[in-house]
Design an enzyme around this catalytic site. Structure first.
Site, PDB file in Angstrom:
ATOM      1  CG  ASP A 356      -1.991   1.042   1.181  1.00 11.08           C
ATOM      2  OD1 ASP A 356      -1.791   2.077   0.513  1.00 11.08           O
ATOM      3  OD2 ASP A 356      -3.044   0.847   1.810  1.00 11.08           O
ATOM      4  CG  HIS A 387      -4.779   3.300  -0.498  1.00 14.30           C
ATOM      5  ND1 HIS A 387      -4.567   3.057   0.835  1.00 14.30           N
ATOM      6  CD2 HIS A 387      -5.757   4.250  -0.556  1.00 14.30           C
ATOM      7  CE1 HIS A 387      -5.355   3.835   1.559  1.00 14.30           C
ATOM      8  NE2 HIS A 387      -6.093   4.554   0.731  1.00 14.30           N
TER       9      HIS A 387
END
Length: 492
Positions: A356, A387
């Site tokens: 992420d 993400h």
């Protein structure tokens, strides 16, 4: 439009500067350390015959009856096959930027409800309806479950949110998107903005949902930094949250450190620019309670947040509720999402990826001890996914073909069928937790019924013994017959 073009160009530049594979991880089953017999982390099982490279998901939780039930019945947990090879979807940066910024063409339409709060402020609920309903409202007598979606804290309705509404509608849910004050076209009627972890506005919105749909269960999904508001609400309300289960997609847990140094400078600048663009229409009104010069000259998330909530206004002081009642640290004491985490009383699933680019480093940004010790929190940790991305590439087949779990795969602009694994996880988690609670309730009712039958049988046995005892006493029996004969003679 010029600002959006500049932002998009800068984002593309950042991707090329930092490299497409900066956050990519080696595929494999992730086993996180366990502490003692009461703490465990279990790798989700994959389907029979699955290739080794698909084993990229780890389920981290404290062993419990619900955890075993989820392992057994949530097969989607172990069926994550991230895109690999020479494709832009294999990049965490590009996948995240696509889900956050790329426009989405969807048949879903929204019907807005503006809610006036107790302080005369306004928040809004956007109810998702199919286009063929012609923006018709749902009856209050409907028993369909309600899915409340909390976007990120910046108010951007992303492609991920719209696609989640589309998936929820196809599974019989009533999706509603919660918009904070001044977000997504909601008018700002008071000189007060919602602080990062203040759940008071969300609490009133939940009351309205219960008033409008009293017969339906309530589920909540948060996206990105919107998880701060969801966790704050669940912690403050505890068992009175009226929520059956909740999911956090790519959540941000340690929010103070995330605002301070959790993002690289280009991403911080882009998010701060977006916030300032949204607040620019209220620049004159906010000038009475906020130092607008400091606000619009800031180039970081911390600077924007401090200018909004941690500085006294130029003329009106603290009477608006938007100004500070303390410094930066005091602000986060009141708004840290995990401040009342021990009071959470419902199952909460967090779906996160190791690569992420927004949340930051896994070891420092994920509170692993929370998932290992609290039976209400579950973590699905993937090697890749970006993400709020988690897109998978299915095989080429005819348009509209069914995926492995029976859902229709979406089609991207290139004609390939692309599915969002996290949306399947959300809906299957809600179904599994509901089935588990229903089974537990039936077991309790059956146990109570058995106890009641046992008590009734014991009562009948006691009355039988008392009668038999009376028959063994001749004096008592003679008196009873004498009274019966006297009553017969009296009636004659």
């Amino acid at each position: 439009m010029l600002e959006w073009l500049v932002a998009f160009c800068v984002a593309i530049l950042v991707v090329y500067v930092f490299g497409l594979d900066a956050f990519r991880q080696k595929p494999g089953c992730s086993q996180l350390p366990a502490d003692g017999d009461s703490v465990g982390s279990v790798c989700a099982e994959v389907a029979d015959g699955a290739d080794e490279k698909t084993r990229t998901v780890a389920l981290v939780c404290k062993p419990s009856a619900l955890a075993k039930y989820l392992q057994k019945h949530c097969r989607t947990f172990g069926r994550f096959s991230p895109c690999d090879g020479w494709t832009w979807r294999a990049s965490a940066f590009l996948q995240s930027a696509y889900e956050a910024c790329w426009p989405c063409e969807s048949p879903v339409q929204f019907v807005r409800d503006n809610l006036q709060l107790s302080d005369d402020g306004l928040v809004s609920l956007d109810w998702a309806v199919p286009s063929y309903h012609r923006r018709r409202r749902t009856s209050s007598h409907s028993t369909s479950p309600v899915l409340l979606i909390i976007p990120n804290s910046f108010g951007k309705i992303t492609r991920n949110v719209i696609k989640l509404c589309e998936s929820a509608l196809s599974h019989g849910y009533l999706p509603a998107v919660f918009n904070r004050r001044s977000h997504n076209g909601t008018p700002l009627t008071t000189l007060k903005l919602q602080q990062f972890g203040d759940p008071s506005d969300l609490r009133e919105a939940v009351r309205y949902i219960r008033y409008r749909q009293p017969a339906g269960r309530l589920y909540v999904v948060s996206e990105s930094s919107g998880s701060g508001l969801l966790l704050s609400y669940l912690g403050e309300c505890g068992s009175s949250s009226y929520v059956t289960a909740a999911v956090c997609l790519s959540p941000v847990f340690r929010c103070q450190s995330w605002f301070e140094n959790g993002l690289c400078w280009p991403l911080q600048w882009l998010l701060a620019l977006y916030q300032k663009i949204c607040l620019s229409r209220y620049r004159t009104a906010l000038g009475n309670v906020v130092h607008t010069d400091a606000l619009f000259s800031s180039c970081s998330l911390r600077g924007v947040e401090e200018a909004l909530f941690c500085q006294s206004g130029s003329t009106s002081g603290n009477n608006s509720g938007c100004s500070a009642t303390g410094g930066w640290d005091a602000y986060w004491e009141r708004n840290e999402p995990l401040r009342d985490v021990d009071e959470v009383a419902i199952p909460v699933l967090s779906v996160c990826a190791k690569d992420d680019p927004v949340r930051g480093d896994t070891q420092s940004s994920l509170p692993m001890e929370l998932f290992e010790t609290n039976p209400h929190f579950f973590l699905l940790l993937t090697d890749r996914g970006g993400h709020c991305g988690f897109s998978t590439q299915s095989n080429r087949r005819a348009s509209g073909a069914l995926d492995a779990d029976g859902s229709v795969a979406a089609t991207d602009t290139a004609g390939n069928h692309v599915t969002n694994w996290s949306h399947k996880v959300v809906l299957e988690f809600f179904r599994a937790t509901t089935d588990f609670f229903n089974a537990e309730e039936r077991a309790k009712q059956l146990a109570a019924r058995r106890r009641g039958l046992a008590g009734a049988a014991a009562g009948r046995a006691f009355r039988y013994r008392s009668v038999s005892t009376c028959k063994q006493m001749p004096a008592c029996s003679h008196n009873i017959h004498a009274i019966y004969n006297w009553q017969r003679s009296y009636t004659r």
